[in-house]
Design an enzyme around this catalytic site. Structure first.
Site, PDB file in Angstrom:
ATOM      1  N   GLU A   1      11.868   8.154   2.371  1.00 41.21           N
ATOM      2  CA  GLU A   1      11.027   7.931   1.355  1.00 41.21           C
ATOM      3  C   GLU A   1      10.435   9.271   0.640  1.00 41.21           C
ATOM      4  O   GLU A   1       9.323   9.659   0.469  1.00 41.21           O
ATOM      5  CB  GLU A   1       9.323   7.418   2.014  1.00 41.21           C
ATOM      6  CG  GLU A   1       9.701   6.126   2.499  1.00 41.21           C
ATOM      7  CD  GLU A   1       8.245   5.373   2.995  1.00 41.21           C
ATOM      8  OE1 GLU A   1       7.311   5.999   3.381  1.00 41.21           O
ATOM      9  OE2 GLU A   1       8.268   3.967   2.814  1.00 41.21           O
TER      10      GLU A   1
ATOM     11  N   GLU B   1      12.430  -1.311   4.038  1.00 42.81           N
ATOM     12  CA  GLU B   1      11.211  -1.431   4.834  1.00 42.81           C
ATOM     13  C   GLU B   1      10.393  -2.693   4.345  1.00 42.81           C
ATOM     14  O   GLU B   1       9.745  -2.496   3.236  1.00 42.81           O
ATOM     15  CB  GLU B   1      10.440  -0.133   4.743  1.00 42.81           C
ATOM     16  CG  GLU B   1      10.868   0.603   5.897  1.00 42.81           C
ATOM     17  CD  GLU B   1      10.082   1.841   5.840  1.00 42.81           C
ATOM     18  OE1 GLU B   1       8.537   1.420   5.950  1.00 42.81           O
ATOM     19  OE2 GLU B   1      10.309   3.151   6.279  1.00 42.81           O
TER      20      GLU B   1
HETATM   21  C1  NAG Z   1       4.336   4.827   0.968  1.00 43.03           C
HETATM   22  C2  NAG Z   1       4.160   3.920   2.179  1.00 43.03           C
HETATM   23  O1  NAG Z   1       3.059   3.584   2.327  1.00 43.03           O
HETATM   24  N1  NAG Z   1       5.134   3.899   3.027  1.00 43.03           N
HETATM   25  C3  NAG Z   1       5.258   3.508   4.476  1.00 43.03           C
HETATM   26  C4  NAG Z   1       6.064   2.456   4.542  1.00 43.03           C
HETATM   27  O2  NAG Z   1       5.761   2.004   5.945  1.00 43.03           O
HETATM   28  C5  NAG Z   1       6.109   2.907   7.025  1.00 43.03           C
HETATM   29  C6  NAG Z   1       5.940   2.095   8.298  1.00 43.03           C
HETATM   30  O3  NAG Z   1       4.493   1.801   8.559  1.00 43.03           O
HETATM   31  C7  NAG Z   1       5.250   4.059   7.165  1.00 43.03           C
HETATM   32  O4  NAG Z   1       5.968   4.937   7.811  1.00 43.03           O
HETATM   33  C8  NAG Z   1       5.465   4.392   5.526  1.00 43.03           C
HETATM   34  O5  NAG Z   1       4.474   5.665   5.545  1.00 43.03           O
END
Ligand code: NAG
Ligand code: NAG
Length: 728
Positions: free
Chosen positions: A186, A255
């Protein structure tokens, strides 16, 4: 006759072996094109599920993976947890819950693939996002940007993991199960904030990863500019609108949130099985070919592994397999049925792009019609309130609100995302043991003395001092009060104010608790401000600052502070306000009970425990111990900790995590209205109850009899209310 047969079959074996060594070598490959990931040259629709190895025990792994396989999962996705693997520089740990190779081999034995998200930044509501704390103190380091020391450390760890996988022949091209790896995590939004150095770092990370020659593709999630040949992938509740940055890359969803994590003081998030299935079907009908459930089994944040976002010990995530390894029905079964329906469509899905036909307002048909006769259709109703009947081909189909029907032959409706054919199971927690026979040990608050080794004329940042070796840091100072002080004469009390960057603060004056304050997810900062009892002469002020893990996400989260940074003041003296911030402070890392290893069998016998009617109740900073026998059945076990405040629990020396019920404000629960767009402020349960009541005890940590349970209680609780329960 016999002889010639044998010779012939030997010849066959030989031919086969030659053929295989040539053929298998040539075909063991993972590539991709615009439609999908190709495994051994064949396009695949892949259903993946996240299971994080340290969030369960090795004894649970085979069963979890088998249940994932039975649920129609093709790929197990996991992060790699750097801080678990390299506790100090160059000192590696790959055992027990951190035995990554063993975990991957179990997946391989089950015949599933692995998506290895090396990161090594992983976020994951895991302490410090997976980074070792020592990394922060490498001179000149800045995390996740174009910084020499950071890149060197990241490359070293990534290389270590890749080489380990290669040595064990775990990449698909070597005959192993790993079909994809991930670098970074991310990073897109961070790059955007970071600017040019962020862009340079992305390029470097991609090149570094590709240079490791794993033989299988690399992905970057939430990274729109992922450089070729890396694939950019989507993370969200819904991903159907997502398009990869090049038309020769497949549409992948890494995800897909099955629920959400729980934090102390918030309701427990839920995502209905129907909405989950709807989002997956919607992604596939729009040409998606890889979907991962985050999480498929969430598990437990054992020990001190949960992050400083006030993340609870349970990481259940409303996943298809619950924290204890039991099926979460109807979610597990409803998704299994979805996967079956999707697999029936696979030949058509991987062969052509869908054509979209509007069947009415908010009604769509996505049809995959091949030249060789295979045809699959997805019929969607986006209306959130009413059922609709649609004509498609020669048939009529009834579509419930907010649902998709799947027709693997373009005729037969085999599955609808809103029609759940699976029974839900009631989960029960039943008490199994008569009460524990608790002993208690009171920890005296630390106070400054002449021989303190850590002293300074300033308030120090907590992690700087503890290096996260403990949640606890004592800040201790002396305050001298003159007999002329006006407040003494008129019987008043001065006001002590202490400001802290988080997360919990207990204030002791002359050995007595004056109060406790804590922050929360939205604002970890806190201020203690209350009148305190001071006497003429020397007074001992002891502030016990408590961290609940370190942040895992946010802009430069590695620079976020913990602890009493001040100011600390005393108001109501003759002189007005006395600033204590710059006077002499002594520091002590950790609690006495931690130094004595009270959580272990040998450590706990080193002190005198109180028994019987004198056992402490409702007293802060108390340790409790008891022994118990394991119940005979194989049902998963937990401790009900509702009668307690905050602290940590150990079973036979192993920490099952921090306990903290974190009561939920009733007002914070919204009604569950998922249709339309799911947001994590809706669909939450348990209002007015603890965020977390039960704490999982892994079966494999127990002996048949004489198990030691140790509880550290900070706030003060009633241990007689603790009970052992089984989950059925
Ligand atoms: C941007 C965001 O909210 N990312 C989240 C996506 O989900 C994962 C797992 O819960 C998180 O680690 C991230 O922060
Ligand atoms: C960190 O701790 C050291 C002592 O170990 C101290 O000298 C220094 O001032 C501290 N820095 C901060 C920011 O707290």
């Amino acid at each position: 006759m016999m002889e010639s047969l044998m010779r012939r079959s030997k010849f066959h074996v030989l031919v086969f072996m030659l053929f295989c060594s040539w053929f298998c070598y040539v075909t063991a490959s993972v590539t991709y094109d615009h439609k999908a990931i190709l495994v051994d040259g064949k396009r695949r629709i892949l259903i993946s599920g996240s299971i994080h190895y340290p969030r369960s025990t090795p004894q649970m792994w085979p069963d979890l993976i088998q249940k994932a396989k039975d649920g129609g999962i093709d790929v197990i996705q996991t992060y790699v947890f750097w801080n678990g693997h390299e506790p100090s520089p160059g000192n590696y740990y790959f055992e027990d819950r951190f035995d990554l190779v063993k975990f991957i081999k179990i997946v391989q034995q089950a015949g599933l693939y692995v998506n290895l998200r090396i990161g090594p930044y992983v976020c994951a509501e895991w302490n410090f996002g997976g980074f070792p704390v020592w990394l922060k103190y490498v001179p000149g380091i800045a995390f996740r940007t174009d910084n020499g020391p950071f890149k060197a450390a990241m490359q070293k760890f990534t290389t270590k993991i890749v080489n380990m996988m290669k040595a064990e022949k775990l990449f698909q091209t070597q005959g192993g199960p790993i079909i994809m790896s991930q670098i970074e995590n991310e990073y897109g939004p961070v790059e955007w904030e970071t600017g040019a150095p962020g862009k340079a770092y992305t390029k470097w990370a991609a090149q570094m990863a590709v240079g490791l020659n794993t033989g299988v593709p690399w992905i970057m999630c939430k990274q729109e500019d992922a450089p070729d040949p890396l694939i950019d992938t989507c993370n969200a509740y819904y991903c159907e609108k997502f398009t990869p940055n090049k038309n020769y890359k497949p549409k992948m969803w890494t995800e897909n949130w099955t629920g959400w994590y729980t934090d102390y003081g918030s309701p427990v998030p839920r995502r209905p099985a129907e909405d989950m299935a709807f989002s997956v079907a919607r992604f596939i009908q729009n040409g998606g070919s890889f979907v991962n459930y985050y999480m498929y089994h969430g598990g437990t944040n054992f020990g001190r592994t949960s992050s400083g976002l006030f993340i609870a010990t349970s990481y259940e995530y409303d996943a298809p397999i619950d924290e204890y390894g039991l099926l979460n029905e109807p979610k597990w079964g409803h998704l299994r049925d979805l996967h079956k329906a999707i697999k029936q469509c696979e030949p058509a899905l991987v062969s052509v792009d869908p054509t979209l036909t509007l069947l009415g307002k908010g009604l769509e048909a996505h049809v995959f019609k091949t030249s060789f006769g295979a045809c699959a259709a997805f019929l969607a109703n986006y209306d959130t309130t009413s059922s609709r009947t649609v004509k498609f081909g020669n048939g009529q189909y009834n579509l419930p609100p907010w649902s998709i029907s799947i027709l693997p032959d373009c005729k037969t409706d085999v599955y609808n995302t809103a029609r759940v054919g699976v029974k839900s199971w009631e989960k029960k927690m039943t008490p199994v043991n008569s009460a524990f026979n608790w002993l208690s040990y009171n920890e005296q608050p630390a106070s400054s003395s002449g021989d303190d080794s850590l002293t300074g004329y300033a308030l120090w940042e907590q992690v700087n001092v503890t290096r996260d070796s403990s949640d606890y840091l004592w800040y201790m100072t002396d305050v001298n009060i003159d007999s002329n002080e006006g407040f003494i004469k008129n019987g008043q009390s001065p006001v002590l104010t202490a400001m802290s960057a988080g997360h919990v603060l207990h204030v002791f004056v002359n050995g007595q608790l004056s109060g406790t304050v804590y922050g929360g997810l939205k604002n970890p900062k806190l201020t203690f401000s209350d009148s305190v009892k001071l006497r003429v002469g020397n007074n001992k002020i002891s502030l016990l600052s408590v961290s609940i893990g370190l942040s895992n996400v946010g802009s430069h989260f590695e620079t976020w502070n913990v602890g009493v940074l001040g100011p600390v003041t005393l108001k109501g003296l003759n002189e007005g306000t006395r600033d204590l911030s710059r006077q002499k402070w002594s520091y002590k890392v950790g609690l006495k009970g931690e130094a004595l290893n009270l959580h272990t069998t040998s450590g706990s016998s080193s002190v005198q425990w109180t028994q019987g009617s004198l056992v402490a109740k409702k007293q802060p900073l108390t340790w409790y111990k008891a022994t118990f026998n394991a119940p005979a059945s194989n049902d998963p076990l937990a401790l009900d900790m509702t009668s307690m405040g905050k602290g940590e629990v150990w079973i036979n020396g192993q920490s099952i995590g921090r306990h903290w019920p974190g009561y939920i404000a009733r007002g914070s629960c919204g009604s569950c209205n998922y249709a339309g767009y799911y947001t994590d402020t809706k669909c939450r349960t348990n209002c007015g109850e603890p965020s977390q009541r039960w704490y999982h005890i892994p079966r494999s940590w127990l002996n048949p009899s004489g198990n030691l349970v140790v509880v550290l209680e900070e706030f003060g609780g009633d241990p007689t209310g603790i009970s052992l329960v089984k989950r059925t």
